[in-house]
Design a protein around this motif. Sequence first.
Motif, mmCIF file in Angstrom:
data_model
loop_
_atom_site.group_PDB
_atom_site.id
_atom_site.type_symbol
_atom_site.label_atom_id
_atom_site.label_comp_id
_atom_site.label_asym_id
_atom_site.label_seq_id
_atom_site.Cartn_x
_atom_site.Cartn_y
_atom_site.Cartn_z
ATOM 1 N N GLU B 206 -10.928 -0.128 -2.207
ATOM 2 C CA GLU B 206 -9.930 0.012 -1.137
ATOM 3 C C GLU B 206 -8.565 -0.479 -1.601
ATOM 4 O OE1 GLU B 206 -10.398 1.603 1.508
ATOM 5 O OE2 GLU B 206 -12.580 1.796 1.524
ATOM 6 N N SER B 207 -8.553 -1.584 -2.342
ATOM 7 C CA SER B 207 -7.280 -2.079 -2.847
ATOM 8 C C SER B 207 -7.501 -2.712 -4.219
ATOM 9 C CB SER B 207 -6.693 -3.119 -1.898
ATOM 10 O OG SER B 207 -7.538 -4.242 -1.853
ATOM 11 N N TYR B 208 -6.527 -2.613 -5.056
ATOM 12 C CA TYR B 208 -6.614 -3.176 -6.399
ATOM 13 C C TYR B 208 -5.216 -3.260 -6.977
ATOM 14 C CZ TYR B 208 -6.257 1.765 -7.177
ATOM 15 O OH TYR B 208 -5.847 3.049 -7.131
#
Lengths: 454, 432
Positions: B206-208
């Motif tokens: 989802e986020s990185y």
Amino acid sequence: MKDAILDALAHSRAGYGELRMRRVWSSRVLIRNREVAAAGSAHETAGHARCCSPGTGWGSVGFSGTDRLGSRLLTAHELSLAGGSRVPITLAPVPIRQLELTDALPDDPRDVPLAAKRRRAEQLAEALFATDRRIASGRVLCCDEVVETWLGTTEGTWIHELRSSVSIAVLAIAEESGSVERALGSLAEPGGWRTGDRTELAQNVALGAVEQLHAKPVRPGRYSVVLDPAAAGALVHRAVTHLARPALPGADPDVLPIGTRIGPDCLTAGDDPAAESLLASGACDDEGTATRRSIVIQNGMVLGHLHSRETAGASGLAPTGHARAGTLRGSPFPRASNSYLAPGQGKLDDLLAGVANGVYCSDVLCCEESGDQVALRAARARMIRDGRLAEPVKGVELGGDLLALLGRVDVVGGDFAWDKSAARCRDGTAGLVRVSTGAPHLRLVDVPVGAGVA
Amino acid sequence: MIARLLDRLSARVHGADTVAKIDDVLTLAISPDGDTRVSGSRSRTTYLRVIRDGKIGCASSTGDDAEELIARSLAAADAGPELELLLPAPAPLPAVESHAPQAAGADATALDRLARALLERLQQSGRRVEVWAERSSGSVQVANTRGVHAGYQATLAGVGAVVESIGAGWAPPCRVHAAGAALPTLGDVELLAAEVERRLAPPIMESYRPLEQPLICLAPRAAATFLRPLRAALAGYEAWLGRSPLRDRLGERVADERLSVADDPLAPARPASRPVDDDGVVSRQLPLIERGRLLGFLADLELGARAGVPSTGHGWRTPNATSRVGCTNLRIAPGIEGPATLRTMLGRGLLIEDLEWRGGPNPLAGTLTLSAPWTYLVEGGVVRGRLEGVTLSGNVFRSLVQLAAIGNDVTWCGAICTPSLLVEGLTVTCHP
């Protein structure tokens, strides 16, 4: 041929049998730089037999030559039984028609000697190099084709058609001070070689390559984008083809349900295999269904899909005349033909007005999709500054989620034009079909532009 | 027919060669809703090339009318290129395994069994699975007016699937296939199923923290796509006379010294294995890049005549009757690192299992922009999750010069046999 086909169909024991034969005469001349690189001709006769029966799926067989048509149908029937499908085929009914569309071709490419075609190709190559001294190399490919089709079914449909077409593809590579750029262009139209002067195509391709020499890479960012009719048509073709045709073998099965909103009210698009004077047009499709214009998106909402008899039967709808075979020996599947974006109002100047900093895409190098993502790469592009076309830029690619992109359509122009490029569409494993697109200028807002944005 | 053609032509032309190809294909496909389609296709094409008054003319036909084919080839020679084409003389053919009787004899039932074996391993809720199995069996006969009369039988069989995840955990369509001269085994089916599970299992990130120019591990299927510009740069007109970036660099170092590339028409039972090419030139293994040094290019008879070099036995007849130069089976030599070591070497980097070919700004020059829907973030040797909307851009030839490592996991992907490649210097953009 007619007697052999009708005799084979009369002896078929399948619930439904279909036999299509095609004979193709084709020739091509390739000029590389100013020299002929290849000249040749091909003569191919091939057919396709397809059967289904109550409770079975399709069995089909493709073949070369014209002999043993009865045994081809028998094999297709046996294969339909061998498949052991659990999903029986329901074919939507169509009016039974008998058509003979075999008037002598007024401009038959077969009557033109290959040596004359070579001279024509060499003249185009000369025009390409004469356009600008910076054209360092180039290619001209001249092809023509005459196709005779026979189609019969056990229901009594009989179609016999003769058509011809010519196509030219031009590649120009321009070079100056270590900078190298290329441009491509093509043209495909029904008829033969006696009409039409195609030197303008070669000159335009040359100018396109030269223009790119001094183009700077576009600065990646979000812009208002105006697409010319060719680029807008390519985008619409993707939308029509990949959102509105039922699933094909090997293709992404992402058909949008009817009633889905996918764009603003100004967006109306469809597919018209009955459009006049286009290469993908015809009186009937490869199942013998009469072709007709189909609206796919009306005022931004999905209104319908493109259907073959099989997919229409499964949906309880009428077929739309879009069953097209991607190869001489292949089965027909629902495919787009001449995808169009219906005109709105205004001309290019009207669409440019009000754009302070944008990008104008003229012509398209490729428009590809993967899943729900689309990437449109412009062949030529200019910046738009204060409502006017400004300096040329290169590396313009726009894309992302196709639906999101269609949702960014702002204005549809009124200057509709069909694009006669030699375009083909590959979709899944259903083969290549010729397609055309038609659209007016189109404006989108807040679109990511750059290299690799899609 | 080909003997008849050459007999009739012998007194009318300075030389001629002919190829007769027969192909019998049986395909079975099972759609996601269970519909089974079985289709067969049998094609038979004869290609004729004549040399008359120093000019070359080509024609092809699916029919039996020899005189009609001769007349068209002679007409084509009137308009054709002027070329001093020296047809090959007869020579012993190497032994090549290009035909598998079991594949040639596979019927709809055998293909159905194979396709369903793959379907059973892939089918589960939340997926739409389409599977196919295909076999092609045919023969090629080549002859010329210098006395060559050669031929061979060939089979090609494959099984594959398109797996689409629906609902939660959406993923792009996952396409896998295995192909070779022999019918795929249940072991091949297991490998395909394992690859699909490996690609679909990691969660979506989802986020990185974005990675701009990370170290990238291209798994064999991705490497095969990535190397397409190299294939084009090593073959035909562009390599010898055109705009290949490798032109005029024979003998120079063009890649990392660990990279060796060869074209191998003699590889047993691979898709393009053959003892003789369509020009009648005997097949042989051809080293192209040896320890990073450029050793050779591919040529056919016509290109050889233009460039003043011998044919390397890479001629193919095209559907429109003319000839083209192309690879047979391309082999990239394995390195020493295993897949686990490669992942550890990545540090915080990307593993790409498959790439989608889109050409790019200038594919011949190696400048590419490729969509990479099967990209995974790797940290400390562990796959953390799949990244969406990844695009890879850069230059293939520059990447090959600065390879970080070559894996030992050579895998056949169609007609390319390649290991994993650890590359750097590519730009990654991510628009999830």
